[in-house]
Motif scaffolding. Structure first.
Motif, PDB file in Angstrom:
ATOM      1  N   PRO A  30      76.192  70.731 -20.292  1.00 52.19           N
ATOM      2  CA  PRO A  30      76.833  69.517 -20.821  1.00 52.19           C
ATOM      3  C   PRO A  30      76.242  69.146 -22.180  1.00 52.19           C
ATOM      4  CG  PRO A  30      76.195  69.221 -18.523  1.00 52.19           C
ATOM      5  CD  PRO A  30      75.581  70.508 -18.986  1.00 52.19           C
ATOM      6  N   GLY A  31      77.130  68.870 -23.126  1.00 53.54           N
ATOM      7  CA  GLY A  31      76.697  68.472 -24.462  1.00 53.54           C
ATOM      8  C   GLY A  31      76.518  69.619 -25.432  1.00 53.54           C
ATOM      9  N   ALA A  32      76.649  70.846 -24.948  1.00 55.10           N
ATOM     10  CA  ALA A  32      76.505  72.011 -25.826  1.00 55.10           C
ATOM     11  C   ALA A  32      77.841  72.299 -26.512  1.00 55.10           C
ATOM     12  CB  ALA A  32      76.067  73.220 -25.018  1.00 55.10           C
ATOM     13  N   ILE A  33      77.782  73.155 -27.504  1.00 48.66           N
ATOM     14  CA  ILE A  33      78.993  73.697 -28.096  1.00 48.66           C
ATOM     15  C   ILE A  33      78.911  75.208 -27.939  1.00 48.66           C
ATOM     16  CG2 ILE A  33      79.342  71.776 -29.689  1.00 48.66           C
ATOM     17  CD1 ILE A  33      78.219  73.529 -31.935  1.00 48.66           C
ATOM     18  N   GLY A  34      80.052  75.872 -27.898  1.00 48.59           N
ATOM     19  CA  GLY A  34      80.024  77.313 -27.694  1.00 48.59           C
ATOM     20  C   GLY A  34      81.317  77.969 -28.101  1.00 48.59           C
ATOM     21  N   GLN A  75      67.473  70.148 -19.272  1.00 47.11           N
ATOM     22  CA  GLN A  75      66.342  69.259 -18.984  1.00 47.11           C
ATOM     23  C   GLN A  75      65.752  68.620 -20.243  1.00 47.11           C
ATOM     24  OE1 GLN A  75      63.243  71.212 -16.752  1.00 47.11           O
ATOM     25  NE2 GLN A  75      61.984  69.385 -16.629  1.00 47.11           N
ATOM     26  N   TYR A  76      65.842  69.307 -21.374  1.00 45.05           N
ATOM     27  CA  TYR A  76      65.248  68.822 -22.625  1.00 45.05           C
ATOM     28  C   TYR A  76      66.343  68.613 -23.677  1.00 45.05           C
ATOM     29  CZ  TYR A  76      60.849  69.922 -20.403  1.00 45.05           C
ATOM     30  OH  TYR A  76      59.797  69.956 -19.528  1.00 45.05           O
ATOM     31  N   PRO A  77      66.956  67.420 -23.676  1.00 45.53           N
ATOM     32  CA  PRO A  77      68.064  67.147 -24.600  1.00 45.53           C
ATOM     33  C   PRO A  77      67.689  67.312 -26.072  1.00 45.53           C
ATOM     34  CG  PRO A  77      67.832  65.380 -22.985  1.00 45.53           C
ATOM     35  CD  PRO A  77      66.677  66.305 -22.796  1.00 45.53           C
ATOM     36  N   ASN A  78      66.429  67.067 -26.411  1.00 46.36           N
ATOM     37  CA  ASN A  78      66.020  67.242 -27.806  1.00 46.36           C
ATOM     38  C   ASN A  78      66.098  68.713 -28.226  1.00 46.36           C
ATOM     39  OD1 ASN A  78      63.822  67.639 -25.973  1.00 46.36           O
ATOM     40  ND2 ASN A  78      62.371  67.521 -27.678  1.00 46.36           N
ATOM     41  N   VAL A  79      65.774  69.619 -27.316  1.00 45.01           N
ATOM     42  CA  VAL A  79      65.867  71.051 -27.614  1.00 45.01           C
ATOM     43  C   VAL A  79      67.334  71.468 -27.673  1.00 45.01           C
ATOM     44  CG1 VAL A  79      65.172  73.381 -26.901  1.00 45.01           C
ATOM     45  CG2 VAL A  79      63.620  71.450 -26.543  1.00 45.01           C
ATOM     46  N   LEU A  80      68.150  70.937 -26.764  1.00 38.69           N
ATOM     47  CA  LEU A  80      69.588  71.206 -26.802  1.00 38.69           C
ATOM     48  C   LEU A  80      70.166  70.713 -28.122  1.00 38.69           C
ATOM     49  CD1 LEU A  80      72.314  72.071 -25.656  1.00 38.69           C
ATOM     50  CD2 LEU A  80      72.424  69.854 -24.485  1.00 38.69           C
ATOM     51  N   GLU A 105      68.680  70.451 -30.952  1.00 38.39           N
ATOM     52  CA  GLU A 105      68.246  71.395 -31.991  1.00 38.39           C
ATOM     53  C   GLU A 105      69.128  72.648 -31.968  1.00 38.39           C
ATOM     54  OE1 GLU A 105      64.241  73.999 -32.953  1.00 38.39           O
ATOM     55  OE2 GLU A 105      64.026  72.167 -31.763  1.00 38.39           O
ATOM     56  N   TYR A 106      69.467  73.119 -30.768  1.00 39.32           N
ATOM     57  CA  TYR A 106      70.320  74.306 -30.627  1.00 39.32           C
ATOM     58  C   TYR A 106      71.741  74.022 -31.124  1.00 39.32           C
ATOM     59  CZ  TYR A 106      72.437  78.408 -28.346  1.00 39.32           C
ATOM     60  OH  TYR A 106      73.115  79.568 -28.082  1.00 39.32           O
ATOM     61  N   VAL A 107      72.256  72.858 -30.786  1.00 37.45           N
ATOM     62  CA  VAL A 107      73.597  72.475 -31.265  1.00 37.45           C
ATOM     63  C   VAL A 107      73.602  72.406 -32.791  1.00 37.45           C
ATOM     64  CG1 VAL A 107      75.292  70.606 -31.330  1.00 37.45           C
ATOM     65  CG2 VAL A 107      74.315  71.321 -29.138  1.00 37.45           C
ATOM     66  N   GLN A 108      72.565  71.826 -33.373  1.00 33.95           N
ATOM     67  CA  GLN A 108      72.474  71.732 -34.831  1.00 33.95           C
ATOM     68  C   GLN A 108      72.419  73.115 -35.469  1.00 33.95           C
ATOM     69  OE1 GLN A 108      72.926  68.835 -36.585  1.00 33.95           O
ATOM     70  NE2 GLN A 108      73.413  68.197 -34.501  1.00 33.95           N
ATOM     71  N   LEU A 109      71.690  74.035 -34.839  1.00 26.22           N
ATOM     72  CA  LEU A 109      71.656  75.408 -35.327  1.00 26.22           C
ATOM     73  C   LEU A 109      73.060  75.986 -35.349  1.00 26.22           C
ATOM     74  CD1 LEU A 109      69.240  78.244 -34.528  1.00 26.22           C
ATOM     75  CD2 LEU A 109      71.649  78.577 -34.043  1.00 26.22           C
TER      76      LEU A 109
END
Length: 169
Positions: free
Chosen positions: A48-52, A123-128, A130-134
């Protein structure tokens, strides 16, 4: 996806419903043809909250004893992908349309990390974030450029995931 193709990402919310049916169908086919321990959706569409991209990443988790049987089945069901990276505990396949990746991993091996990575990002929305921003930085660029950046990102969080779940190197 070919390395010269341009990367386009969609929100996971939009994709989740569409790929849920693909995941359930693939899981049913595999489980009804070969003995497996666990099959999970481990890609961005499961977060949830990712892009792909419009794709599904399956992790087929098996015991060491099941591995050869599953590989034999998968060779007749899907196309081998990157066989140079295969080991006696890991193999990768894809479907003919290049929408589905099948990661076959032996449970407890160093390759049995895909579901842990998905869970870590949840579990770690801040890391997610960062991944979305990448991913957003690579929107519209070549797949090769994105793939290299993605690899670096996952290499940077892999030690944390391994430590958190007490996984082998």
């Amino acid at each position: 996806m070919k390395h010269t193709e341009i990367v386009e990402f969609l929100s996971s919310k939009k994709l989740q419903e569409e790929v849920k049916g693909i995941f359930e169908k693939e899981k049913w086919i595999i489980e009804n043809n070969v003995t497996v321990t666990d099959i999970q959706n481990v890609g961005s569409t499961a977060i949830p909250g990712a892009i792909g991209k419009y794709d599904v990443d399956l992790q087929i988790r098996v015991s060491q004893e099941q591995f050869d049987e599953v590989i034999f089945f998968m060779k007749g069901y899907a196309e081998a992908k990157n066989p140079a990276y295969w080991t006696d505990q890991f193999a990768l396949f894809k479907d003919a349309k290049d929408i589905i990746d099948y990661n076959v991993t032996v449970i407890g091996s160093r390759h049995d990390v895909f579901h842990h990575t998905r869970d870590y990002l949840i579990q770690y929305p801040n890391v997610l974030h960062e991944y979305v921003q990448l991913k957003l930085r690579y929107q519209g660029k070549t797949y090769g450029e994105y793939r290299d950046a993605r690899h670096s990102f996952f290499q940077s969080i892999k030690p944390l995931i391994r430590q958190l779940h007490n996984l082998p190197e």
